[in-house]
Design an enzyme around this catalytic site. Structure first.
Site, PDB file in Angstrom:
ATOM      1  N   ASN A 385       0.834  -1.192   0.000  1.00 54.46           N
ATOM      2  CA  ASN A 385       0.000   0.000   0.000  1.00 54.46           C
ATOM      3  C   ASN A 385       0.874   1.250   0.000  1.00 54.46           C
ATOM      4  OD1 ASN A 385      -2.850   1.256   0.693  1.00 54.46           O
ATOM      5  ND2 ASN A 385      -1.384   2.249   2.052  1.00 54.46           N
ATOM      6  N   GLU A 386       0.798   1.997  -1.070  1.00 57.88           N
ATOM      7  CA  GLU A 386       1.481   3.293  -1.184  1.00 57.88           C
ATOM      8  C   GLU A 386       2.962   3.226  -0.819  1.00 57.88           C
ATOM      9  OE1 GLU A 386      -0.640   6.373   0.878  1.00 57.88           O
ATOM     10  OE2 GLU A 386      -2.362   6.223  -0.449  1.00 57.88           O
ATOM     11  N   ASN A 440      -5.488   4.596  -4.527  1.00 58.53           N
ATOM     12  CA  ASN A 440      -6.112   5.349  -3.438  1.00 58.53           C
ATOM     13  C   ASN A 440      -6.256   6.787  -3.929  1.00 58.53           C
ATOM     14  OD1 ASN A 440      -5.711   3.029  -1.921  1.00 58.53           O
ATOM     15  ND2 ASN A 440      -3.923   3.819  -0.825  1.00 58.53           N
ATOM     16  N   TYR A 446      -8.191  15.812   0.108  1.00 57.94           N
ATOM     17  CA  TYR A 446      -6.875  16.408   0.360  1.00 57.94           C
ATOM     18  C   TYR A 446      -6.517  17.463  -0.681  1.00 57.94           C
ATOM     19  CZ  TYR A 446      -5.904  12.792   3.805  1.00 57.94           C
ATOM     20  OH  TYR A 446      -5.947  11.984   4.904  1.00 57.94           O
ATOM     21  N   TRP A 520     -12.912   4.540   2.335  1.00 60.76           N
ATOM     22  CA  TRP A 520     -11.960   4.650   3.443  1.00 60.76           C
ATOM     23  C   TRP A 520     -12.583   5.568   4.480  1.00 60.76           C
ATOM     24  CZ3 TRP A 520      -8.015   1.742   4.650  1.00 60.76           C
ATOM     25  CH2 TRP A 520      -7.186   2.156   5.686  1.00 60.76           C
ATOM     26  N   LYS A 541     -12.562   9.529   8.902  1.00 62.75           N
ATOM     27  CA  LYS A 541     -13.201   9.267   7.602  1.00 62.75           C
ATOM     28  C   LYS A 541     -14.252   8.165   7.671  1.00 62.75           C
ATOM     29  CE  LYS A 541      -9.396  10.929   4.784  1.00 62.75           C
ATOM     30  NZ  LYS A 541      -8.267  10.893   5.737  1.00 62.75           N
TER      31      LYS A 541
HETATM   32  C1  ADA Z   1      -3.610   6.676   2.802  1.00 63.98           C
HETATM   33  C2  ADA Z   1      -3.447   5.384   3.533  1.00 63.98           C
HETATM   34  C3  ADA Z   1      -4.463   5.113   4.567  1.00 63.98           C
HETATM   35  C4  ADA Z   1      -5.245   6.292   5.115  1.00 63.98           C
HETATM   36  C5  ADA Z   1      -5.460   7.424   4.169  1.00 63.98           C
HETATM   37  C6  ADA Z   1      -5.922   8.721   4.813  1.00 63.98           C
HETATM   38  O1  ADA Z   1      -4.066   6.608   1.543  1.00 63.98           O
HETATM   39  O2  ADA Z   1      -3.371   4.273   2.693  1.00 63.98           O
HETATM   40  O3  ADA Z   1      -3.854   4.341   5.546  1.00 63.98           O
HETATM   41  O4  ADA Z   1      -5.125   6.538   6.417  1.00 63.98           O
HETATM   42  O5  ADA Z   1      -4.310   7.702   3.458  1.00 63.98           O
HETATM   43  O6  ADA Z   1      -6.965   8.758   5.439  1.00 63.98           O
HETATM   44  O7  ADA Z   1      -5.229   9.713   4.649  1.00 63.98           O
END
Ligand code: ADA
Length: 749
Positions: A385-386, A440, A446, A520, A541
């Site tokens: 992931n990222e 993602n 953001y 998310w 979130k």
């Molecule tokens: C990222 C990450 C997540 C999460 C998200 C966020 O994409 O993969 O763990 O927390 O950001 O809410 O900023």
């Protein structure tokens, strides 16, 4: 036969010289891991417990089983070291037979576990947007097995692999069994596999172990198998594997050991143009992500808490879960099978690539696959992931390739996937590693506008026809205190979150090729380094609050789209005092017709789909009832306020939003309405931007400080942001903000 004894009770826990009695599950960060400041205790703690001497028969072996200890565990029995496990989310076992005192007259046995969640550069995760709770937070068991038994030493797995393969009207069930013991199985021993349906055995096979070493493969078949059909009909079979001893002359049988696993018969594939298919039928994966923690409890969840999470996910109507960002409790994977949830399971190879962490990623993936291979719900192994946030180096690529290759070797029947950071270049070789890919995206939260999500996917599709792409994360924060009639990006209100998701649902509906989409997150969760929306230590979130007590408006929006359970819901109930003359009442429902009554009088009837909006001239008191048909209804009350209710406004934003109002700006110089993209085109502007970001970075804590974005990546996410927004979103204090504006005002455009 094996017996399992729970060791969850009566531990003594030592932290920094202080001891207390605890029961498992337990974490030492239940409170300090959630209160913000990124100062939660990361270090070594110590757990100790007496072990009663079990009653053993000749040859019996005694094993310790840990289902989850975060993050590194060193286990000793009676002062003898028995093993070290690195990784906070998977199961492991140790054979302690040789060091156990088994005579009742000897003194008691002592079990000691040193648990460490301190920072290091080898064991994942080390940098991520969630709290790395420390502790023995899942079950601990003592397992007593006969000398020869079904393997316990196979990466924490069950020692049995069941692989169903479907052809028309028929399922081949490949059953692989590993045995353990001092010697190879004896003559006269046999393995028997029985597959049970609801009430009866549907297939059985036996195999003599004479001359067989420690691995056996049995092929069984089910005619006209009852398929595992996701949420509609999550039918499960049980494979019971028995190790038998068959008596010479008499032919009497004794069961030496037994393991049962539930599995499902299903096929699936991903079509790059049409998305996910289950058993040959289109089955778009629309779901949520889940973290394993909650308020005041941390990760030390009880079975009831796991079940409550699953009930909420089922209620919202999701058909898939991304179990982020690590291995979840074995019980939760069971629940996914039972509820028919398609699962994306993953390891915590996240955010930061560590040169010294490669072995640990492979180790954790091997454990994940071997421990969870039988689960019908799991269709995808998420390998990272990222992890390109610090750049796409050869080492990052190699690590990901090795993980993909390992997953395919161990489990060719499932697909690998990864979650890419949104700034990852669309031509990066990362995109070609896994079977399917997902991004993602947080446009509209953001950075950027909501529509940027649509545009991004359209462009990606155009550039990469034939590549299966999904949306592994998307979301926006909502803190229930913050309420508004004029939602705006970044305001943390319940209304903006709902609006964001209204857009995203439409965006997704128009792009049926998305093989998966995951909100998310289903639940707010702890990230101790965070300080956003007036809440310290939390990512807000979730569609449901951290304590699981309140469903946010966006929850009901998803329920309207995904669930068949009839309901109507009036959104904005918490926005009770409204200063506007005409207010809009939003209703989410899966019904086609809705009537709105005020004080018992019908105001309006509407037909529509999912989202209904009613405009209403406010009276002093507005007792609203919304009805669909006779029985489906919801009520709310709203009051007319003379001025906006200040308790609905996030104070920090309020301050920052107003600090510039008395400043007269020169239009030929840079000011708050100009965009970051324009500023950095100007050499002086670029210098100020760099300085500004350096100050911001120096203030960041914990997980946030971990983001190693290059300037180029950062600019990709910020170009369209106005300077006002940049100042707001970086939580720049008003005094500093004034100084920055003064600097900008000296730069001619
Ligand atoms: C990222 C990450 C997540 C999460 C998200 C966020 O994409 O993969 O763990 O927390 O950001 O809410 O900023």
């Amino acid at each position: 036969m094996r017996s399992v004894i729970s060791l969850n009770r009566d531990w003594t826990f030592y932290k920094e010289g202080v001891s207390e009695r605890v029961n498992l599950p337990h974490t030492w960060n239940a409170l300090d891991g959630q209160d913000g400041g990124d100062d939660y205790y990361r270090g070594c703690c110590y757990y100790e417990r007496e072990l009663e001497c079990p009653v053993l028969k000749a040859g019996d072996q005694v094993w310790l089983e840990f289902l989850g200890v975060s993050a590194t565990a060193e286990v000793s029995v009676n002062g003898h070291f028995v093993g070290r496990h690195e990784g906070g989310y998977s199961a492991f076992r140790y054979n302690i037979t040789g060091v156990l005192k088994v005579h009742p007259d000897q003194e008691k046995n002592t079990l000691e576990v040193v648990v460490d969640n301190s920072a290091n550069d080898r064991v994942y995760p080390q940098k991520a947007d969630f709290t790395f709770y420390g502790g023995i937070y899942r079950d601990v068991n003592l397992i007593i097995v006969p000398e020869t038994h079904i393997a316990l030493d196979l990466w924490g797995g069950p020692g049995v692999k069941v692989t169903p393969r479907l052809t028309k009207g028929h399922a081949d069930i490949l059953t692989e069994v590993w045995l353990e013991g001092r010697d190879n199985p004896k003559d006269g021993q046999a393995l028997e596999v029985t597959i049970w349906g609801d009430h009866e055995a549907v297939s059985r096979k036996r195999m003599s172990l004479t001359g067989v070493s420690r691995e056996a493969v049995l092929e069984l078949a089910i005619e006209n198998p009852h398929l595992w059909q996701g949420r509609e009909d999550p039918y499960l079979y049980t494979a019971r594997v028995r190790l038998l001893e068959i008596g010479g002359k008499t032919g009497d049988e004794a069961v030496i050991d037994q393991v049962s696993l539930r599995f499902g018969c299903r096929s699936f594939h991903v079509d790059p143009d049409k998305g996910f298919f289950l058993n040959g039928k289109s089955y778009p994966l629309r779901g949520v992500s889940r973290h394993q923690d909650r308020e005041g409890v941390g990760c030390a969840l009880t079975r009831e808490m796991h079940k409550e999470d699953m009930e909420l996910i089922a209620e919202v109507g999701a058909n898939s879960i991304r179990l982020a960002h690590y291995q979840h409790d074995p019980y939760f994977y069971d629940l996914c099978d039972e509820y028919g949830m398609v699962v994306w399971a993953e390891i915590p190879y996240i955010t930061m690539h560590m040169e010294g962490g490669r072995e640990n990623t492979l180790f954790q993936l091997r454990e994940l696959i071997l421990q969870n291979h039988h689960h019908a719900g799991i269709c995808f192994w998420g390998i990272s992931n990222e992890v390109t946030v610090g750049g796409v180096t050869e080492s990052v690529l190699e690590n990901n390739r090795a993980l993909h290759a390992l997953a395919k070797e161990m489990d060719p029947g499932r697909l690998t996937t990864m979650a890419c950071a949104f700034m990852l270049d669309e031509n990066s070789p990362m995109l070609r590693i896994t079977d399917v890919l997902a991004y993602n995206h947080y446009f509209g939260w953001y950075s950027g506008e909501l529509e940027d999500n649509d545009a991004w996917f359209d462009e990606f599709r155009q550039k990469h026809p034939g590549m299966a792409v999904g949306l592994s994360e998307y979301g926006a924060e909502a803190v229930l205190k913050w309420q508004t009639g004029k939602p705006e990006r970044g305001d943390y209100t319940e209304q903006y979150q709902a609006l964001y998701h209204e857009h995203m649902l439409q965006m997704i509906r128009e792009r049926p090729y998305l093989w998966c989409t995951y909100v998310w997150n289903m639940f707010d969760f702890a990230a101790d380094g965070r300080d956003e929306g007036g809440v310290k230590g939390r990512n807000n979130k979730g569609l449901v609050t951290f304590d699981r007590k309140q469903r946010k408006d966006a929850f009901y929006l998803y329920k309207a789209c995904w669930s068949k359970e009839p309901f109507v819901y009036i959104a904005g109930k918490r926005y009770q005092n409204r200063a506007e003359k005409t207010t809009v009442i939003t209703v989410y429902t899966n019904q086609e017709q809705v009537e709105l009554y005020r004080a018992g009088k019908l105001e309006e009837r509407q037909r529509g789909s999912r989202v209904f909006r009613f405009s209403l001239d406010m009276e002093q008191e507005n007792a609203i009832m919304v009805k669909s048909g006779k029985d489906i209804q919801d009520t709310a009350i709203f009051y007319k306020a003379r001025t906006p209710d200040p308790s609905y406004m996030l104070p920090v934003l309020g301050e920052v939003a107003n600090w510039f109002e008395d400043i007269v700006v020169k239009d030929d110089c840079f000011g708050l309405e100009d965009r970051v993209g324009e500023l950095v085109e100007n050499p002086e502007g670029l210098a100020v931007f760099r300085e500004f970001m350096a100050v911001y970075d120096s203030r960041k804590q914990g997980a946030a400080a971990a983001s190693h974005m290059t300037e180029e990546q950062r600019l990709k996410t910020m170009r369209s942001m106005s300077l006002k927004e940049l100042i707001k979103r970086t939580n720049t204090p008003p005094e500093e903000a004034r100084e920055w504006l003064a600097r900008l005002q000296k730069i001619k455009k």
